[in-house]
Write a protein that holds these residues in place. Structure first.
Motif, short mmCIF file in Angstrom:
data_model
loop_
_atom_site.label_atom_id
_atom_site.label_comp_id
_atom_site.label_asym_id
_atom_site.label_seq_id
_atom_site.Cartn_x
_atom_site.Cartn_y
_atom_site.Cartn_z
N ALA A 111 0.83 -1.21 0.00
CA ALA A 111 0.00 0.00 0.00
C ALA A 111 0.86 1.26 0.00
O ALA A 111 0.46 2.29 -0.55
CB ALA A 111 -0.93 0.00 1.21
N ALA A 112 2.04 1.18 0.64
CA ALA A 112 2.95 2.33 0.68
C ALA A 112 4.37 1.83 0.86
O ALA A 112 4.70 1.24 1.89
CB ALA A 112 2.57 3.27 1.82
N ALA A 113 5.21 2.05 -0.15
CA ALA A 113 6.62 1.66 -0.10
C ALA A 113 7.29 2.14 -1.37
O ALA A 113 6.64 2.42 -2.38
CB ALA A 113 6.78 0.15 0.04
N GLY A 114 8.62 2.20 -1.31
CA GLY A 114 9.39 2.46 -2.51
C GLY A 114 9.54 1.18 -3.32
O GLY A 114 8.79 0.22 -3.15
N THR A 115 10.55 1.17 -4.18
CA THR A 115 10.77 0.02 -5.05
C THR A 115 11.35 -1.15 -4.27
O THR A 115 12.36 -1.01 -3.57
CB THR A 115 11.74 0.40 -6.19
N LEU A 116 10.70 -2.30 -4.39
CA LEU A 116 11.23 -3.52 -3.77
C LEU A 116 12.33 -4.08 -4.67
O LEU A 116 12.16 -4.19 -5.89
CB LEU A 116 10.12 -4.56 -3.60
N LYS A 117 13.46 -4.47 -4.06
CA LYS A 117 14.60 -4.97 -4.83
C LYS A 117 15.16 -6.22 -4.19
O LYS A 117 15.04 -6.43 -2.98
CB LYS A 117 15.70 -3.90 -4.90
N ARG A 118 15.78 -7.06 -5.02
CA ARG A 118 16.46 -8.22 -4.46
C ARG A 118 17.61 -7.74 -3.58
O ARG A 118 18.23 -6.69 -3.84
CB ARG A 118 16.97 -9.14 -5.57
N GLY A 119 17.91 -8.51 -2.55
CA GLY A 119 18.94 -8.11 -1.60
C GLY A 119 18.38 -7.40 -0.38
O GLY A 119 19.10 -7.18 0.59
N MET A 120 17.10 -7.02 -0.43
CA MET A 120 16.47 -6.37 0.73
C MET A 120 16.00 -7.42 1.73
O MET A 120 15.57 -8.51 1.36
CB MET A 120 15.27 -5.53 0.29
N TYR A 121 16.09 -7.04 3.00
CA TYR A 121 15.57 -7.89 4.07
C TYR A 121 14.10 -7.57 4.34
O TYR A 121 13.64 -6.45 4.13
CB TYR A 121 16.34 -7.65 5.37
N PHE A 122 13.39 -8.56 4.86
CA PHE A 122 12.08 -8.34 5.46
C PHE A 122 11.90 -9.35 6.57
O PHE A 122 12.64 -10.34 6.67
CB PHE A 122 10.95 -8.43 4.42
N SER A 123 10.94 -9.10 7.42
CA SER A 123 10.64 -10.07 8.47
C SER A 123 9.14 -10.14 8.69
O SER A 123 8.41 -9.16 8.47
CB SER A 123 11.36 -9.74 9.78
N ILE A 124 8.69 -11.31 9.09
CA ILE A 124 7.31 -11.55 9.47
C ILE A 124 7.35 -12.20 10.84
O ILE A 124 7.95 -13.27 11.01
CB ILE A 124 6.58 -12.45 8.46
N ARG A 125 6.78 -11.53 11.83
CA ARG A 125 6.82 -12.01 13.21
C ARG A 125 8.24 -12.34 13.66
O ARG A 125 8.51 -13.39 14.24
CB ARG A 125 5.91 -13.22 13.40
N ASN A 126 9.16 -11.42 13.37
CA ASN A 126 10.54 -11.52 13.84
C ASN A 126 11.28 -12.74 13.28
O ASN A 126 12.20 -13.26 13.92
CB ASN A 126 10.59 -11.55 15.37
#
Length: 201
Positions: A111-126
């Protein structure tokens, strides 16, 4: 037990890396070698810190004692804010479809973010993950994202995805890590070697 890393501590250096379980057989006469992995591996982290204040010193002692040689765990970010897809406004990313246990592809509803790129981290419930391929834009704010390691748990559509400050769940990789040698009885530069913890799954 699982605690949260003290906000007073940011590492002066950090190395977050995959710990793979690849095994290799002997080479043949032609030079070929077979490799296999019994599992997908897990995260490792090595961080160096600076301790200057009394509060930092006390926090450090308490946290290392709490981790108890690897028996307990800590939720800690990877301090990668500069690489996050921020635009100045708060990020708003969620799962756009159910995520299966051990899946390596997820659908994000952005809904709101810049460009998603490979090499980026994310987490779901830590639980920390890394995007390994350029995300596929499906239109309408939906993206298919390939990531490592495989999902540690099944998650439902709508689950928040953290990319501004992704966190992992960690334990001590070595019971001896975290020792703090003080200079002048107040200043030190300790380090921590951590590995992904599966506590709470």
């Amino acid at each position: 037990m699982i605690e949260t890393w003290p906000a007073s501590f940011r590492p002066k250096s950090i190395d977050v890396h995959p710990v793979t379980l690849t095994q290799a057989g002997p080479r043949t006469l032609s030079g070929r070698q077979q490799r296999a992995a019994p599992d997908a591996g897990h995260w490792g982290l090595v961080a160096e810190f600076q301790v200057f204040t009394m509060d930092q010193l006390l926090d450090w002692r308490a946290m290392v004692a709490f981790l108890d040689g690897g028996l307990n765990s800590v939720r800690m970010g990877v301090f990668d804010e500069r690489q996050a897809p921020t635009t100045g406004a708060p990020l708003d990313i969620a799962l756009g479809a159910d995520l299966a246990l051990r899946a390596t592809t997820a659908r994000f509803a952005v809904a709101a973010a810049g460009t998603l790129k490979r090499g980026m981290y994310f987490s779901i419930r830590n639980r920390l993950s890394l995007i390994t391929r350029p995300p596929e834009d499906l239109g309408g704010g939906l993206f298919d994202v390939t990531f490592w390691p495989p999902a540690r748990a099944a998650r439902s559509s709508g689950e928040p995805v953290e990319m501004a400050n992704p966190r992992g769940t960690w334990r001590l990789a070595d019971p001896k890590t975290g020792r703090l040698k003080l200079e002048g009885n107040y200043h030190g530069e300790p380090s921590l070697e951590l590995e992904e913890s599966f506590e709470g799954l």
